[in-house]
Design a protein around this motif. Structure first.
Motif, PDB file in Angstrom:
ATOM      1  N   SER A   1       0.836  -1.206   0.000  1.00  0.00           N
ATOM      2  CA  SER A   1       0.000   0.000   0.000  1.00  0.00           C
ATOM      3  C   SER A   1       0.869   1.255   0.000  1.00  0.00           C
ATOM      4  CB  SER A   1      -0.927  -0.018   1.219  1.00  0.00           C
ATOM      5  OG  SER A   1      -1.603   1.211   1.341  1.00  0.00           O
ATOM      6  N   LEU A   2       1.907   1.240   0.807  1.00  0.00           N
ATOM      7  CA  LEU A   2       2.850   2.356   0.878  1.00  0.00           C
ATOM      8  C   LEU A   2       3.512   2.576  -0.482  1.00  0.00           C
ATOM      9  CD1 LEU A   2       3.941   4.021   3.400  1.00  0.00           C
ATOM     10  CD2 LEU A   2       5.864   2.446   3.376  1.00  0.00           C
ATOM     11  N   SER A   3       4.005   1.509  -1.068  1.00  0.00           N
ATOM     12  CA  SER A   3       4.661   1.583  -2.368  1.00  0.00           C
ATOM     13  C   SER A   3       3.696   2.067  -3.446  1.00  0.00           C
ATOM     14  CB  SER A   3       5.210   0.193  -2.722  1.00  0.00           C
ATOM     15  OG  SER A   3       5.735   0.184  -4.017  1.00  0.00           O
ATOM     16  N   ARG A   4       2.479   1.550  -3.427  1.00  0.00           N
ATOM     17  CA  ARG A   4       1.470   1.928  -4.430  1.00  0.00           C
ATOM     18  C   ARG A   4       1.137   3.419  -4.341  1.00  0.00           C
ATOM     19  NH1 ARG A   4       0.680  -0.179  -8.782  1.00  0.00           N
ATOM     20  NH2 ARG A   4       0.515  -2.226  -7.852  1.00  0.00           N
ATOM     21  N   GLN A   5       1.057   3.944  -3.128  1.00  0.00           N
ATOM     22  CA  GLN A   5       0.768   5.377  -2.969  1.00  0.00           C
ATOM     23  C   GLN A   5       1.864   6.230  -3.602  1.00  0.00           C
ATOM     24  OE1 GLN A   5      -0.270   6.554   1.091  1.00  0.00           O
ATOM     25  NE2 GLN A   5      -1.077   4.506   1.426  1.00  0.00           N
ATOM     26  N   TRP A   6       3.114   5.833  -3.403  1.00  0.00           N
ATOM     27  CA  TRP A   6       4.219   6.588  -3.990  1.00  0.00           C
ATOM     28  C   TRP A   6       4.184   6.471  -5.512  1.00  0.00           C
ATOM     29  CZ3 TRP A   6      10.131   5.339  -3.674  1.00  0.00           C
ATOM     30  CH2 TRP A   6      10.869   6.454  -4.086  1.00  0.00           C
ATOM     31  N   GLU A   7       3.994   5.244  -6.004  1.00  0.00           N
ATOM     32  CA  GLU A   7       3.916   5.043  -7.451  1.00  0.00           C
ATOM     33  C   GLU A   7       2.789   5.877  -8.058  1.00  0.00           C
ATOM     34  OE1 GLU A   7       2.852   1.461 -10.541  1.00  0.00           O
ATOM     35  OE2 GLU A   7       4.019   0.929  -8.762  1.00  0.00           O
ATOM     36  N   ASP A   8       1.617   5.842  -7.436  1.00  0.00           N
ATOM     37  CA  ASP A   8       0.473   6.616  -7.947  1.00  0.00           C
ATOM     38  C   ASP A   8       0.763   8.114  -7.959  1.00  0.00           C
ATOM     39  OD1 ASP A   8      -0.914   4.254  -8.305  1.00  0.00           O
ATOM     40  OD2 ASP A   8      -2.184   4.491  -6.531  1.00  0.00           O
ATOM     41  N   ALA A   9       1.463   8.596  -6.938  1.00  0.00           N
ATOM     42  CA  ALA A   9       1.803  10.026  -6.872  1.00  0.00           C
ATOM     43  C   ALA A   9       2.754  10.414  -8.000  1.00  0.00           C
ATOM     44  CB  ALA A   9       2.415  10.364  -5.511  1.00  0.00           C
ATOM     45  N   ILE A  10       3.735   9.561  -8.279  1.00  0.00           N
ATOM     46  CA  ILE A  10       4.666   9.849  -9.374  1.00  0.00           C
ATOM     47  C   ILE A  10       3.925   9.821 -10.709  1.00  0.00           C
ATOM     48  CG2 ILE A  10       6.708   9.044 -10.634  1.00  0.00           C
ATOM     49  CD1 ILE A  10       7.801   7.993  -7.931  1.00  0.00           C
ATOM     50  N   ILE A  11       3.085   8.811 -10.900  1.00  0.00           N
ATOM     51  CA  ILE A  11       2.319   8.696 -12.149  1.00  0.00           C
ATOM     52  C   ILE A  11       1.435   9.921 -12.347  1.00  0.00           C
ATOM     53  CG2 ILE A  11       0.451   7.407 -13.290  1.00  0.00           C
ATOM     54  CD1 ILE A  11       1.767   4.836 -12.105  1.00  0.00           C
ATOM     55  N   ALA A  12       0.708  10.324 -11.302  1.00  0.00           N
ATOM     56  CA  ALA A  12      -0.170  11.496 -11.408  1.00  0.00           C
ATOM     57  C   ALA A  12       0.635  12.745 -11.733  1.00  0.00           C
ATOM     58  CB  ALA A  12      -0.959  11.686 -10.106  1.00  0.00           C
ATOM     59  N   CYS A  13       1.794  12.878 -11.115  1.00  0.00           N
ATOM     60  CA  CYS A  13       2.675  14.026 -11.357  1.00  0.00           C
ATOM     61  C   CYS A  13       3.099  14.062 -12.831  1.00  0.00           C
ATOM     62  CB  CYS A  13       3.888  13.907 -10.432  1.00  0.00           C
ATOM     63  SG  CYS A  13       5.077  15.223 -10.542  1.00  0.00           S
ATOM     64  N   ILE A  14       3.516  12.923 -13.367  1.00  0.00           N
ATOM     65  CA  ILE A  14       3.945  12.837 -14.765  1.00  0.00           C
ATOM     66  C   ILE A  14       2.772  13.106 -15.703  1.00  0.00           C
ATOM     67  CG2 ILE A  14       4.859  11.298 -16.560  1.00  0.00           C
ATOM     68  CD1 ILE A  14       6.963  12.140 -14.488  1.00  0.00           C
ATOM     69  N   GLU A  15       1.621  12.520 -15.416  1.00  0.00           N
ATOM     70  CA  GLU A  15       0.436  12.722 -16.275  1.00  0.00           C
ATOM     71  C   GLU A  15       0.028  14.195 -16.304  1.00  0.00           C
ATOM     72  OE1 GLU A  15      -0.799  10.692 -18.420  1.00  0.00           O
ATOM     73  OE2 GLU A  15       0.285   8.899 -17.769  1.00  0.00           O
ATOM     74  N   ASN A  16       0.130  14.876 -15.175  1.00  0.00           N
ATOM     75  CA  ASN A  16      -0.161  16.322 -15.146  1.00  0.00           C
ATOM     76  C   ASN A  16       0.837  17.087 -16.008  1.00  0.00           C
ATOM     77  OD1 ASN A  16      -2.390  16.060 -13.492  1.00  0.00           O
ATOM     78  ND2 ASN A  16      -1.236  16.368 -11.607  1.00  0.00           N
ATOM     79  N   GLY A  17       2.090  16.655 -15.970  1.00  0.00           N
ATOM     80  CA  GLY A  17       3.112  17.276 -16.805  1.00  0.00           C
ATOM     81  C   GLY A  17       2.844  17.070 -18.289  1.00  0.00           C
ATOM     82  N   LYS A  18       2.312  15.894 -18.634  1.00  0.00           N
ATOM     83  CA  LYS A  18       1.968  15.633 -20.032  1.00  0.00           C
ATOM     84  C   LYS A  18       0.829  16.554 -20.478  1.00  0.00           C
ATOM     85  CE  LYS A  18       1.799  11.111 -21.090  1.00  0.00           C
ATOM     86  NZ  LYS A  18       1.670   9.640 -20.881  1.00  0.00           N
ATOM     87  N   LYS A  19      -0.132  16.783 -19.589  1.00  0.00           N
ATOM     88  CA  LYS A  19      -1.266  17.658 -19.915  1.00  0.00           C
ATOM     89  C   LYS A  19      -0.832  19.101 -20.127  1.00  0.00           C
ATOM     90  CE  LYS A  19      -4.674  14.935 -17.437  1.00  0.00           C
ATOM     91  NZ  LYS A  19      -5.282  14.761 -16.138  1.00  0.00           N
TER      92      LYS A  19
END
Length: 196
Positions: free
Chosen positions: A126-144
């Motif tokens: 769960s801890l790892s998934r939260q970090w992964e999701d945060a990085i993914i969301a950050c990158i996706e926002n950058g793509k937008k």
């Protein structure tokens, strides 16, 4: 905070410090009791077993610290790759809590407990998934907003950053030196430049 809540928190904090320095398997309940200066009865009033206490450390201490250190800085990112790099640099080179000689607490728990204890595996995942999701969301926002190329795979970056971080923390622990962190950071910067 009630006295019993304060006692419980004290046990968790002192136990975490011992476990971070010595490892989970090699830290005994008796050592924790001696360090916290509570009675054995008080320890077992709050935690039926050492594993129950270990899970409480992850769920009550590590998750909050992990969130404020690894996740929240990415939630307001304007330049994702630069912000992720700065986050890694800060955690590796400037964070006074995370000691080079002891590695990463979450990684240490993962290595010691995840293969043997399903509840630890779930909590750490769960801890790892939260970090992964945060990085993914950050990158996706950058793509937008155009600060990251559209063809960049956000999960690839997340896995690369996370696995590199946990690996280099272990190398740093083995060498008892931050010099290996600088090599990782240099490689990370080059990797990110190819994704801009």
């Amino acid at each position: 905070m009630k006295k019993s809540e304060a006692t419980r928190l004290n046990i968790l904090q002192k136990a975490f410090e011992l476990i971070y320095m010595k490892g989970y398997q090699t830290t005994s309940v008796d050592e924790i009791i001696a360090t916290t200066q509570v009675t054995k009865g008080a320890f077992y009033y709050h935690f039926k077993t050492k594993d129950e206490m270990g899970l409480a450390i992850i769920n009550e201490l590590l998750i909050n610290n992990f969130r404020s250190t690894f996740i929240e800085p990415l939630e307001t990112s304007n330049h994702p790759l630069e912000n992720i790099y700065d986050l890694m640099h800060g955690i590796l080179m400037e964070n006074d809590f995370l000691k080079v000689e002891y590695g990463c607490p979450a990684s240490n728990f993962t290595q010691e407990m995840a293969p043997w204890h399903i509840d630890f595996t779930k909590a750490l995942n769960s801890l790892s998934r939260q970090w992964e999701d945060a990085i993914i969301a950050c990158i996706e926002n950058g793509k937008k907003d155009g600060t990251v190329k559209n063809n960049v795979d956000a999960r690839e970056i997340a896995v690369f950053v996370m696995s590199g971080y946990w690996g280099v923390r272990n190398l740093g622990k083995l060498e008892n030196s931050k010099s290996v962190y600088l090599i990782y950071l240099k490689g990370l910067k080059s990797y990110f430049k190819s994704r801009e």
